[in-house]
Design a protein around this motif. Sequence first.
Motif, mmCIF file in Angstrom:
data_model
loop_
_atom_site.group_PDB
_atom_site.id
_atom_site.type_symbol
_atom_site.label_atom_id
_atom_site.label_comp_id
_atom_site.label_asym_id
_atom_site.label_seq_id
_atom_site.Cartn_x
_atom_site.Cartn_y
_atom_site.Cartn_z
ATOM 1 N N GLN A 101 0.828 -1.211 0.000
ATOM 2 C CA GLN A 101 0.000 0.000 0.000
ATOM 3 C C GLN A 101 0.864 1.264 0.000
ATOM 4 O O GLN A 101 0.622 2.217 0.732
ATOM 5 C CB GLN A 101 -0.971 0.001 1.186
ATOM 6 C CG GLN A 101 -1.956 -1.147 1.155
ATOM 7 C CD GLN A 101 -3.027 -1.062 2.211
ATOM 8 O OE1 GLN A 101 -3.133 -0.057 2.916
ATOM 9 N NE2 GLN A 101 -3.835 -2.096 2.339
ATOM 10 N N MET A 142 -9.147 2.463 -1.121
ATOM 11 C CA MET A 142 -7.977 2.707 -0.287
ATOM 12 C C MET A 142 -7.687 4.188 -0.105
ATOM 13 O O MET A 142 -6.804 4.566 0.680
ATOM 14 C CB MET A 142 -6.748 2.030 -0.905
ATOM 15 C CG MET A 142 -6.789 0.522 -0.856
ATOM 16 S SD MET A 142 -5.497 -0.226 -1.881
ATOM 17 C CE MET A 142 -4.037 0.571 -1.235
ATOM 18 N N LYS A 185 -11.961 6.567 2.864
ATOM 19 C CA LYS A 185 -11.906 5.957 4.200
ATOM 20 C C LYS A 185 -12.490 6.862 5.278
ATOM 21 O O LYS A 185 -12.985 6.378 6.303
ATOM 22 C CB LYS A 185 -10.465 5.593 4.553
ATOM 23 C CG LYS A 185 -9.895 4.420 3.782
ATOM 24 C CD LYS A 185 -8.483 4.107 4.233
ATOM 25 C CE LYS A 185 -7.922 2.905 3.512
ATOM 26 N NZ LYS A 185 -6.531 2.599 3.949
ATOM 27 N N SER A 195 -15.639 1.521 10.948
ATOM 28 C CA SER A 195 -15.801 0.145 10.489
ATOM 29 C C SER A 195 -15.119 -0.057 9.136
ATOM 30 O O SER A 195 -15.581 0.478 8.120
ATOM 31 C CB SER A 195 -17.292 -0.209 10.385
ATOM 32 O OG SER A 195 -17.454 -1.500 9.863
ATOM 33 N N GLU A 196 -14.042 -0.804 9.141
ATOM 34 C CA GLU A 196 -13.376 -1.146 7.881
ATOM 35 C C GLU A 196 -14.176 -2.171 7.094
ATOM 36 O O GLU A 196 -14.108 -2.206 5.871
ATOM 37 C CB GLU A 196 -11.974 -1.689 8.175
ATOM 38 C CG GLU A 196 -11.148 -1.919 6.929
ATOM 39 C CD GLU A 196 -9.723 -2.327 7.248
ATOM 40 O OE1 GLU A 196 -9.018 -2.753 6.317
ATOM 41 O OE2 GLU A 196 -9.324 -2.232 8.426
ATOM 42 N N THR A 197 -14.970 -2.975 7.817
ATOM 43 C CA THR A 197 -15.803 -3.970 7.141
ATOM 44 C C THR A 197 -16.831 -3.300 6.241
ATOM 45 O O THR A 197 -17.078 -3.743 5.112
ATOM 46 C CB THR A 197 -16.514 -4.863 8.174
ATOM 47 O OG1 THR A 197 -15.545 -5.468 9.018
ATOM 48 C CG2 THR A 197 -17.329 -5.937 7.477
ATOM 49 N N LEU A 200 -16.521 -0.413 4.817
ATOM 50 C CA LEU A 200 -15.800 0.107 3.654
ATOM 51 C C LEU A 200 -15.594 -0.981 2.612
ATOM 52 O O LEU A 200 -15.816 -0.755 1.410
ATOM 53 C CB LEU A 200 -14.452 0.676 4.103
ATOM 54 C CG LEU A 200 -13.487 1.100 2.983
ATOM 55 C CD1 LEU A 200 -14.103 2.221 2.152
ATOM 56 C CD2 LEU A 200 -12.156 1.527 3.562
ATOM 57 N N ILE A 201 -15.200 -2.154 3.059
ATOM 58 C CA ILE A 201 -14.970 -3.264 2.128
ATOM 59 C C ILE A 201 -16.272 -3.660 1.444
ATOM 60 O O ILE A 201 -16.317 -3.875 0.224
ATOM 61 C CB ILE A 201 -14.340 -4.456 2.860
ATOM 62 C CG1 ILE A 201 -12.944 -4.070 3.383
ATOM 63 C CG2 ILE A 201 -14.250 -5.667 1.950
ATOM 64 C CD1 ILE A 201 -12.304 -5.144 4.237
ATOM 65 N N THR A 241 -17.249 -1.049 -1.081
ATOM 66 C CA THR A 241 -16.356 -1.123 -2.243
ATOM 67 C C THR A 241 -16.733 -2.290 -3.146
ATOM 68 O O THR A 241 -16.800 -2.155 -4.374
ATOM 69 C CB THR A 241 -14.895 -1.266 -1.785
ATOM 70 O OG1 THR A 241 -14.549 -0.161 -0.942
ATOM 71 C CG2 THR A 241 -13.957 -1.297 -2.978
#
Length: 559
Positions: A315, A469, A474, A480-482, A484-485, A488
């Motif tokens: 990244q 990313m 973000k 919550s990153e979940t 975002l996924i 996406t």
Amino acid sequence: MFKRDGDDFLSMAECQYIIKHELDTLRAKDETHVPGYSQAKLYPGKSIIRRLLSKGILIQVFPLHDKEELKRLSFSWYEKVKLSLQPLDDIRHYYGEGQALYFGFLEYFTFALVPMALIGLPYYLFDWEDYDKYVVFAVFNLIWCTVILELWKRCSASLAYNWGTLSRKKAFEEPRPGFHGVLGFNPVTGREEPLYPNAKRLLRIYLVSLPFVLVCLYVSLYVMMIYFQMEGWALNVHDEDPTFWTGILCFIPSIIYAVVIEVMNLIYRYAAELLTEWENHRLESSYQNHLVLKVLVFNFINCFASLFYIAFVMQDMVLLRQSLATLLITSQILNQFMEAFLPYWLQRRRNKKMMRKVQKKRTMQGVELPLEEQVRLEADMSTYLGTFDDYLELFLLFGYVTLFSCVYPLAALLVVLNNITEVYSDAFKMCRVFKRPFSDPAANIGVWQLAFEAMSVIAVVTNCALIGMSPHVKAYFPDSETQLILWTVAIEHGLLAFKFILTFLIPDVPKHIQIKLARLEFESLEAFKKKRQLHGGKCWKPWSSARASSEEERRSCTH
């Protein structure tokens, strides 16, 4: 040397294709050896021309250039710098549809890149470090790669219709010259031809070819990890003592890796050709499909695996931009050297030596260049190996532009400049460096269309992941990153759905050409009915015709 007598019903390329087809279909039947050469054994079903070539009895088979036609084509094609389209009809007349479609696609791809280059240049100049603003560029990229491929299909259909190959059928494609097997009868055509068990071919593919490809992919990934070790060492040296020279050192691993990639691609290409030939495919289309699949899988991993690793594992957007720029620029320099300068320099040396001999004979004899001297001169030219490598280069450039150009928007402009020089260098090589190739009738660019479309699908997934990313994106999902996924992935699926809907809505063949084809079909049916009436209701149309009759016509045909 074939010369026409004023009849333009067939083009020069079509006449040569007919001659080449007859030569390729010459196969041994009861002969045990070539007459006069007892050591050159013949086996039933084997290609006679290939046997003569392998034994050195026949040195080369190629059509001679037509001096007047070549002079006219060269002048309108590359001898004058101009802002106009290529003479595709003249290219098709002289070299055939396959070659003309390649140059047509190269021209179309270059013009299609212009909008992306114009948008990418200000992004590159004014937003150098702000990668979040490249989200807009990535969205444009997604739409662009879908639309241009669909519009190319329409453009290709228009060209093929004008050249009379759009409705060309391949249902009864002849066995390729390299195909071998026990002589037998084709159950469909009833013709005598070599037969080879399909099970044996599948065993060769899955037990030998597939493991070989997997081993090569492992070697490619292993070389990639060595590159990252070199990259880490160079960065450590620069961090400890940042100077101008250590800054230059940071680019050295990427340059070395780019050169290694090109070398590995060349070695693998040679091995893939030998392996695909050994698989013994009956049809040329099947041979090309398996060869393209092998080469594309390896080239994709070899060229883009490091970029995927930097983007989604490390990244590191700065390193991604640097690596992409280095790989793209280095590969373009190497390709221009290998495809333009080196063949030109070698051929100039050979031509000067040969022309001195020819000029000496001209002076002594006081006559024009005889045919046998023209044969000797052109026999010393390089052999053109087809459009495979040319399409492969465009495929990789298309990948560099569509996959990661949002972090290096200058990529499209570099590819445009490369393609402009490619047009002139390829045209010069075709007219002055290479022997004249036999023509290859074609209705489209074949399996390469699927390859570009597959790359566009991968581009949708890649650009959506890069957008996800982005720190600006973000920021909408701080807790919550979940989520975002999930968002996406949902957007990526929506874009893929939009892409396939767009593919469905845009017809592959323009409406006016569909009408013309329907009218031709109707007129053919009417002529068939009238002809049948003249023959007392009997069916005169041969069943082995390349255009099979419809079920209704077959039912109404009585004897």
